[in-house]
Design a protein around this motif. Structure first.
Motif, PDB file in Angstrom:
ATOM      1  N   VAL A  44       0.837  -1.205   0.000  1.00 25.84           N
ATOM      2  CA  VAL A  44       0.000   0.000   0.000  1.00 25.84           C
ATOM      3  C   VAL A  44       0.869   1.251   0.000  1.00 25.84           C
ATOM      4  O   VAL A  44       1.830   1.350   0.766  1.00 25.84           O
ATOM      5  CB  VAL A  44      -0.924   0.039   1.236  1.00 25.84           C
ATOM      6  N   GLU A  45       0.492   2.209  -0.837  1.00 24.72           N
ATOM      7  CA  GLU A  45       1.130   3.527  -0.810  1.00 24.72           C
ATOM      8  C   GLU A  45       0.053   4.575  -0.562  1.00 24.72           C
ATOM      9  O   GLU A  45      -0.972   4.598  -1.248  1.00 24.72           O
ATOM     10  CB  GLU A  45       1.839   3.827  -2.132  1.00 24.72           C
ATOM     11  N   ILE A  46       0.288   5.427   0.421  1.00 25.84           N
ATOM     12  CA  ILE A  46      -0.640   6.519   0.703  1.00 25.84           C
ATOM     13  C   ILE A  46      -0.167   7.763  -0.035  1.00 25.84           C
ATOM     14  O   ILE A  46       1.005   8.142   0.043  1.00 25.84           O
ATOM     15  CB  ILE A  46      -0.724   6.805   2.212  1.00 25.84           C
ATOM     16  N   ILE A  47      -1.079   8.405  -0.751  1.00 20.89           N
ATOM     17  CA  ILE A  47      -0.787   9.639  -1.469  1.00 20.89           C
ATOM     18  C   ILE A  47      -1.599  10.739  -0.804  1.00 20.89           C
ATOM     19  O   ILE A  47      -2.831  10.711  -0.808  1.00 20.89           O
ATOM     20  CB  ILE A  47      -1.130   9.501  -2.962  1.00 20.89           C
ATOM     21  N   VAL A  48      -0.903  11.696  -0.193  1.00 18.60           N
ATOM     22  CA  VAL A  48      -1.558  12.702   0.644  1.00 18.60           C
ATOM     23  C   VAL A  48      -1.858  13.977  -0.147  1.00 18.60           C
ATOM     24  O   VAL A  48      -1.013  14.491  -0.868  1.00 18.60           O
ATOM     25  CB  VAL A  48      -0.681  13.039   1.862  1.00 18.60           C
ATOM     26  N   VAL A  61      -3.861  13.912 -10.825  1.00 14.94           N
ATOM     27  CA  VAL A  61      -3.174  14.392 -12.035  1.00 14.94           C
ATOM     28  C   VAL A  61      -1.690  14.030 -11.965  1.00 14.94           C
ATOM     29  O   VAL A  61      -1.108  13.534 -12.940  1.00 14.94           O
ATOM     30  CB  VAL A  61      -3.359  15.917 -12.194  1.00 14.94           C
ATOM     31  N   ASP A  62      -1.084  14.263 -10.808  1.00 19.20           N
ATOM     32  CA  ASP A  62       0.330  13.893 -10.629  1.00 19.20           C
ATOM     33  C   ASP A  62       0.520  12.387 -10.750  1.00 19.20           C
ATOM     34  O   ASP A  62       1.526  11.915 -11.299  1.00 19.20           O
ATOM     35  CB  ASP A  62       0.824  14.355  -9.255  1.00 19.20           C
ATOM     36  N   PHE A  63      -0.437  11.644 -10.237  1.00 24.58           N
ATOM     37  CA  PHE A  63      -0.376  10.181 -10.286  1.00 24.58           C
ATOM     38  C   PHE A  63      -0.404   9.687 -11.731  1.00 24.58           C
ATOM     39  O   PHE A  63       0.308   8.750 -12.094  1.00 24.58           O
ATOM     40  CB  PHE A  63      -1.544   9.607  -9.494  1.00 24.58           C
ATOM     41  N   CYS A  73     -11.124  11.166 -13.108  1.00 23.99           N
ATOM     42  CA  CYS A  73     -10.576   9.845 -13.445  1.00 23.99           C
ATOM     43  C   CYS A  73     -10.900   9.471 -14.889  1.00 23.99           C
ATOM     44  O   CYS A  73     -10.068   8.900 -15.604  1.00 23.99           O
ATOM     45  CB  CYS A  73     -11.130   8.783 -12.502  1.00 23.99           C
ATOM     46  N   GLU A  74     -12.105   9.809 -15.325  1.00 26.41           N
ATOM     47  CA  GLU A  74     -12.503   9.546 -16.716  1.00 26.41           C
ATOM     48  C   GLU A  74     -11.644  10.363 -17.668  1.00 26.41           C
ATOM     49  O   GLU A  74     -11.146   9.855 -18.679  1.00 26.41           O
ATOM     50  CB  GLU A  74     -13.978   9.895 -16.903  1.00 26.41           C
ATOM     51  N   LYS A  75     -11.486  11.638 -17.354  1.00 25.62           N
ATOM     52  CA  LYS A  75     -10.720  12.545 -18.210  1.00 25.62           C
ATOM     53  C   LYS A  75      -9.256  12.116 -18.312  1.00 25.62           C
ATOM     54  O   LYS A  75      -8.620  12.275 -19.359  1.00 25.62           O
ATOM     55  CB  LYS A  75     -10.817  13.963 -17.649  1.00 25.62           C
ATOM     56  N   LEU A  76      -8.734  11.547 -17.221  1.00 24.27           N
ATOM     57  CA  LEU A  76      -7.339  11.095 -17.199  1.00 24.27           C
ATOM     58  C   LEU A  76      -7.164   9.707 -17.825  1.00 24.27           C
ATOM     59  O   LEU A  76      -6.063   9.157 -17.820  1.00 24.27           O
ATOM     60  CB  LEU A  76      -6.835  11.065 -15.755  1.00 24.27           C
ATOM     61  N   ASN A  77      -8.250   9.146 -18.334  1.00 24.22           N
ATOM     62  CA  ASN A  77      -8.251   7.813 -18.953  1.00 24.22           C
ATOM     63  C   ASN A  77      -7.891   6.702 -17.964  1.00 24.22           C
ATOM     64  O   ASN A  77      -7.337   5.668 -18.352  1.00 24.22           O
ATOM     65  CB  ASN A  77      -7.296   7.762 -20.162  1.00 24.22           C
ATOM     66  N   PHE A  78      -8.210   6.920 -16.690  1.00 25.55           N
ATOM     67  CA  PHE A  78      -8.064   5.859 -15.698  1.00 25.55           C
ATOM     68  C   PHE A  78      -9.165   4.810 -15.830  1.00 25.55           C
ATOM     69  O   PHE A  78      -8.997   3.670 -15.420  1.00 25.55           O
ATOM     70  CB  PHE A  78      -8.117   6.436 -14.274  1.00 25.55           C
TER      71      PHE A  78
END
Length: 237
Positions: free
Chosen positions: A118-122, A130-132, A164-169
């Motif tokens: 697990v990685e937590i992104i704060v 976006v950074d992800f 999420c949709e816009k980022l193609n996730f």
């Protein structure tokens, strides 16, 4: 003196567990979850009933990449990431806006033995997603997100899914589980919109969803629902 929040009190509780009790639960996700379930204070976690339902969907999907929006004190990360242990390549990313909750969640995750899984992104998901995306793009094994769990600020359910949709996730095969549906009625409406109706939103309008609400009778007589949504196709043209 400022009184501690119930989350801070729980944090101190797990940090100060007697060594024998700490040894008994360390590296055992189920036992760590019991510590939270049996704690005298109630926390806004997914809980065992709705959690078991989502676990079944995770087992079916066998995600390589799973994200959650709303990590809180780490309950869902421990419950769901423990289903990914068998696959060394599978990774769970927990997006949590609060630095305070992220610290608690990290210690809960560490206690459960899931530090590497697990990685937590704060930070607010509207920024960190976006950074992800940029980070994933640098990976040679980049794929869309396999499984998304949504359980953060209810007013952010629709905007962050649109992002999420816009980022193609979100791609055909992606599964999305959203908790606390009774508190986020606009989310239920959104995932039921036709592609034509979705054009007024900032997401990717041509995504076709198959979606269903699953209701639960919870302890104490409360009711709630989880919306389980699957991306089944893109509308061409």
């Amino acid at each position: 003196m400022v009184e501690q929040s119930k989350e801070e009190k729980f944090h101190q509780y797990i940090l100060n567990l007697p060594q024998d009790k700490k040894d008994a639960v360390k590296g055992k996700p189920t036992e760590v979850l019991k510590l939270i379930d049996e704690y005298p204070e109630w926390f806004m976690n997914i809980g065992p009933d709705k959690g078991a339902f989502i676990v079944k969907e995770i087992v079916k999907k066998q995600p390589k990449i799973m994200i959650e929006m709303g990590g809180y004190i780490g309950y869902s990360a421990v419950l769901f990431a423990s289903q990914l242990i068998a696959d060394p390549e599978a990774k769970y990313y927990s997006f949590e806006a609060s630095h305070e909750f992220a610290k608690i969640a990290q210690d809960v995750i560490d206690l459960a033995g899931l530090t590497k899984k697990v990685e937590i992104i704060v930070g607010k998901a509207s920024y960190t997603l976006v950074d992800f995306k940029e980070r994933l793009k640098k990976s040679s094994s980049y794929t869309p997100i396999d499984f998304v769990f949504i359980d953060h600020d209810k007013n952010s359910y629709v905007p962050d899914l649109c992002l999420c949709e816009k980022l193609n996730f979100i791609a055909p095969g992606t599964v999305i589980a959203a908790d606390n549906l009774y508190s986020a009625p606009e989310y239920k409406e959104y995932v039921r919109l036709s592609p034509e109706e979705k054009k007024r939103y900032p997401g990717r309008w041509n995504i076709i969803y198959e979606t269903k609400s699953h209701e639960f009778e919870l302890r104490g007589g409360h009711k709630d629902a989880v919306e389980l949504t699957k991306c089944i196709d893109y509308l061409s043209g």
